[in-house]
Design a protein around this motif. Structure first.
Motif, mmCIF file in Angstrom:
data_model
loop_
_atom_site.group_PDB
_atom_site.id
_atom_site.type_symbol
_atom_site.label_atom_id
_atom_site.label_comp_id
_atom_site.label_asym_id
_atom_site.label_seq_id
_atom_site.Cartn_x
_atom_site.Cartn_y
_atom_site.Cartn_z
ATOM 1 N N GLY A 180 1.030 -1.223 -0.152
ATOM 2 C CA GLY A 180 -0.112 -0.035 0.082
ATOM 3 C C GLY A 180 0.759 1.247 -0.122
ATOM 4 N N GLY A 181 0.304 2.249 0.257
ATOM 5 C CA GLY A 181 0.932 3.565 -0.012
ATOM 6 C C GLY A 181 1.086 4.062 -1.286
ATOM 7 N N PHE A 182 0.696 3.345 -2.496
ATOM 8 C CA PHE A 182 0.808 3.838 -3.966
ATOM 9 C C PHE A 182 -0.456 4.572 -4.327
ATOM 10 C CE2 PHE A 182 -2.327 0.364 -4.748
ATOM 11 C CZ PHE A 182 -1.741 -0.567 -3.944
ATOM 12 N N SER A 183 -0.214 5.608 -5.120
ATOM 13 C CA SER A 183 -1.067 6.353 -5.550
ATOM 14 C C SER A 183 -1.922 5.805 -6.725
ATOM 15 C CB SER A 183 -0.729 7.511 -6.267
ATOM 16 O OG SER A 183 0.100 7.275 -7.423
ATOM 17 N N ARG A 234 -9.376 13.077 -8.723
ATOM 18 C CA ARG A 234 -8.632 12.857 -7.503
ATOM 19 C C ARG A 234 -7.577 12.102 -7.311
ATOM 20 N NH1 ARG A 234 -11.660 16.381 -3.871
ATOM 21 N NH2 ARG A 234 -9.297 16.644 -3.249
ATOM 22 N N ARG A 235 -6.410 12.182 -6.659
ATOM 23 C CA ARG A 235 -5.488 11.432 -6.511
ATOM 24 C C ARG A 235 -5.581 10.781 -5.112
ATOM 25 N NH1 ARG A 235 -1.545 13.816 -8.760
ATOM 26 N NH2 ARG A 235 -0.488 14.687 -6.731
ATOM 27 N N PHE A 236 -5.524 9.554 -4.875
ATOM 28 C CA PHE A 236 -5.648 8.941 -3.567
ATOM 29 C C PHE A 236 -4.289 7.946 -3.359
ATOM 30 C CE2 PHE A 236 -9.969 9.343 -5.099
ATOM 31 C CZ PHE A 236 -10.569 9.822 -3.726
ATOM 32 N N TYR A 237 -4.136 7.703 -2.126
ATOM 33 C CA TYR A 237 -3.073 6.996 -1.661
ATOM 34 C C TYR A 237 -3.610 5.978 -0.827
ATOM 35 C CZ TYR A 237 0.534 9.919 -3.462
ATOM 36 O OH TYR A 237 1.549 10.752 -4.304
ATOM 37 N N GLY A 273 -15.408 7.949 -1.049
ATOM 38 C CA GLY A 273 -16.548 8.627 -1.422
ATOM 39 C C GLY A 273 -16.439 10.106 -0.917
ATOM 40 N N ARG A 274 -16.099 10.284 0.143
ATOM 41 C CA ARG A 274 -16.162 11.735 0.701
ATOM 42 C C ARG A 274 -15.390 12.712 -0.235
ATOM 43 N NH1 ARG A 274 -15.902 9.145 5.745
ATOM 44 N NH2 ARG A 274 -13.690 9.154 5.858
ATOM 45 N N HIS A 275 -14.613 12.188 -0.965
ATOM 46 C CA HIS A 275 -13.757 13.304 -1.879
ATOM 47 C C HIS A 275 -14.000 13.146 -3.221
ATOM 48 C CE1 HIS A 275 -10.958 14.013 1.583
ATOM 49 N NE2 HIS A 275 -11.080 12.819 1.963
ATOM 50 N N LEU A 276 -15.258 12.684 -3.611
ATOM 51 C CA LEU A 276 -15.599 12.368 -5.122
ATOM 52 C C LEU A 276 -16.902 13.271 -5.360
ATOM 53 C CD1 LEU A 276 -15.607 8.343 -5.527
ATOM 54 C CD2 LEU A 276 -13.815 10.235 -6.200
ATOM 55 N N GLU A 330 -1.292 17.135 -2.897
ATOM 56 C CA GLU A 330 -2.678 17.167 -3.730
ATOM 57 C C GLU A 330 -3.118 15.545 -3.242
ATOM 58 O OE1 GLU A 330 -2.137 17.803 -7.642
ATOM 59 O OE2 GLU A 330 -1.572 19.750 -7.364
ATOM 60 N N GLY A 331 -2.466 14.772 -2.716
ATOM 61 C CA GLY A 331 -2.884 13.343 -2.493
ATOM 62 C C GLY A 331 -3.844 13.174 -1.433
#
Length: 445
Positions: free
Chosen positions: A177-180, A186-189, A252-255, A373-374
């Motif tokens: 984990g820890g990958f984007s 949006r960019r998630f990690y 979902g909170r960030h979409l 931005e992540g």
């Protein structure tokens, strides 16, 4: 190609260290991790970091190193494996054990899983030593063999025979984990906080058997063929676990509102299956997080071409969602196989009951600092790692090998597949992030 970099400076460049580790062919089976571990031991010894090697079997060593802290926090475990899965050179664009860099991308088996991650950890701990850092808690580094074949020679051996080496440790970082990844704009990690359980099964079919020149209406091969067709084409029932709920609610909170509705539908048990179908390729990626899964891997039956066997079997690699037991999976398989089959559990490694989230905010802060931005989110991993074994000692493993990856890299396709590769910028990103974690661990609220 030999690496001319001297051992006492190699840690300064995590990319060069990754190259060097990839060039050790540690394909498991058979493993042959000895030379790789010896090289790492030499590096750590040259850096003045205490370490020892422990092995259940000659040629299959594990390494434990420790950087002392000031005792204001419990020790932190960095754990990883040096063995890799097989690589057929004929299917690769670059040599799988060459460690070549082409257009800013490092190619090789293990570059992602997980010698690149080990290079990040080694860089961080040796840099900390060189900088004179005294972390809040001891930093314990455990590099093991045999993860890809179950861990009997590696993590399982250490946990069962040397639990005292891990006393007072509450948290670990390791794969995966820890990958984007990108959803919408949006960019998630993804920080792994939970993983599925290993549950290997054997399904056996019996029949009359007899001479192959005669018509055998009770040939168990036919029952096996029907089962294989059904198990590959019939999805198992969906389940919405607390771990999946935590993950998809955080995403979902960030979409945008329409995508947020899709995440909510996934978490509605009555709508999960249809939503996965409507999501297409993305739904196929998410599906293992909502289902127990099985894949046929080994078929056994028959000893002679002119004899219809009286018994055939297939071994299944099963993966259970958290807190679901083998009986539930057997029930779901029984609905496919019918009453004529015998189903037995070959092995089952249960994971922790619930993730312990005490280090999550510290890991998130490292990622936010590394990439403003992540968006860090907790992840349920569809596979299993050595974290399930360290969990027996009360250790919560977080999948945390930070990498800012291009959206064009199909992460799932290259892990255990041909052409495994990683951008060199991602290795540097992760090495700096783990070093920052060592600075922050135990010193943040």
């Amino acid at each position: 190609m030999p690496d001319s970099r001297s051992p006492d400076t190699e840690y300064l460049d995590p990319v060069a260290l990754t190259q060097r580790l990839v060039r050790f062919d540690t394909t498991n089976p058979p493993g042959n991790e000895g030379e790789c571990i010896a090289h790492i031991k030499s590096l750590l010894g040259g850096a003045g970091i205490q370490n020892q090697v422990l092995a259940k079997t000659p040629g299959r060593p594990n390494l434990i190193a420790r950087l002392p802290g000031d005792g204001s926090a419990p020790p932190l475990l960095l754990q990883g494996h040096v063995d890799v899965v097989p690589a057929d050179p004929s299917r690769w664009q670059q040599p799988p054990f060459g460690g070549d860099i082409v257009d800013g991308v490092l190619w090789g088996r293990g570059s992602l899983d997980m010698k690149g991650g080990i290079a990040m950890m080694l860089h961080a701990i040796m840099r900390a030593k060189a900088d004179g850092m005294t972390p809040a808690g001891d930093i314990v580094l455990a590099l093991v063999c045999d993860e890809e074949s179950g861990g009997d020679q590696g993590a399982r051996y250490l946990v069962e025979e040397y639990p005292e080496l891990f006393q007072e440790i509450r948290y670990a970082i390791g794969e995966f984990g820890g990958f984007s990844f990108n959803l919408g704009r949006r960019r998630f990690y993804s920080i792994m906080v939970a993983e599925k359980q290993v549950c290997h099964l054997r399904v056996t079919f019996k029949g009359q058997g007899g001479h192959a020149s005669l018509v055998q209406g009770d040939n168990p091969m036919a029952a096996l063929a029907r089962f294989l067709q059904q198990v590959q084409s019939c999805p198992l029932p969906t389940h919405v676990t607390p771990e999946a709920r935590m993950m998809f609610q955080a995403i979902g909170r960030h979409l945008a509102p329409p995508a947020r509705l899709g995440m909510a539908a996934l978490l509605n048990p009555r709508l999960t299956a249809i939503t996965l179908k409507l999501l297409g390729a993305r739904g196929r990626t998410f599906a293992p997080l909502f289902r127990n899964t099985v894949n046929p891997t080994i078929v056994r039956g028959g000893e002679q071409i002119n004899v219809v066997p009286g018994e055939v079997s297939v071994d299944l690699d099963g993966r259970l969602l958290p807190n679901i037991g083998p009986d539930q999976l057997i029930s779901e398989i029984r609905a496919i196989a019918g009453t004529g089959a015998t189903i037995e559990v070959l092995s089952h490694d249960p994971g922790p009951q619930r993730p312990e989230m005490g280090l999550f905010e510290t890991l998130s802060s490292v990622l936010r600092e590394s990439d403003p931005e992540g968006i860090p989110v907790p992840m349920l991993m569809p596979a299993a790692t050595d974290g399930r074994l360290f969990a027996r000692l009360g250790i919560q493993t977080y999948g945390f090998l930070p990498m800012l990856l291009p959206s064009t890299l199909d992460f799932a396709a290259v892990i255990h597949g041909p052409n495994e590769r990683v951008p060199v910028d991602a290795i540097n990103f992760g090495a700096n992030a783990i070093y920052r974690l060592l600075q922050l661990y135990g010193r943040t609220p």
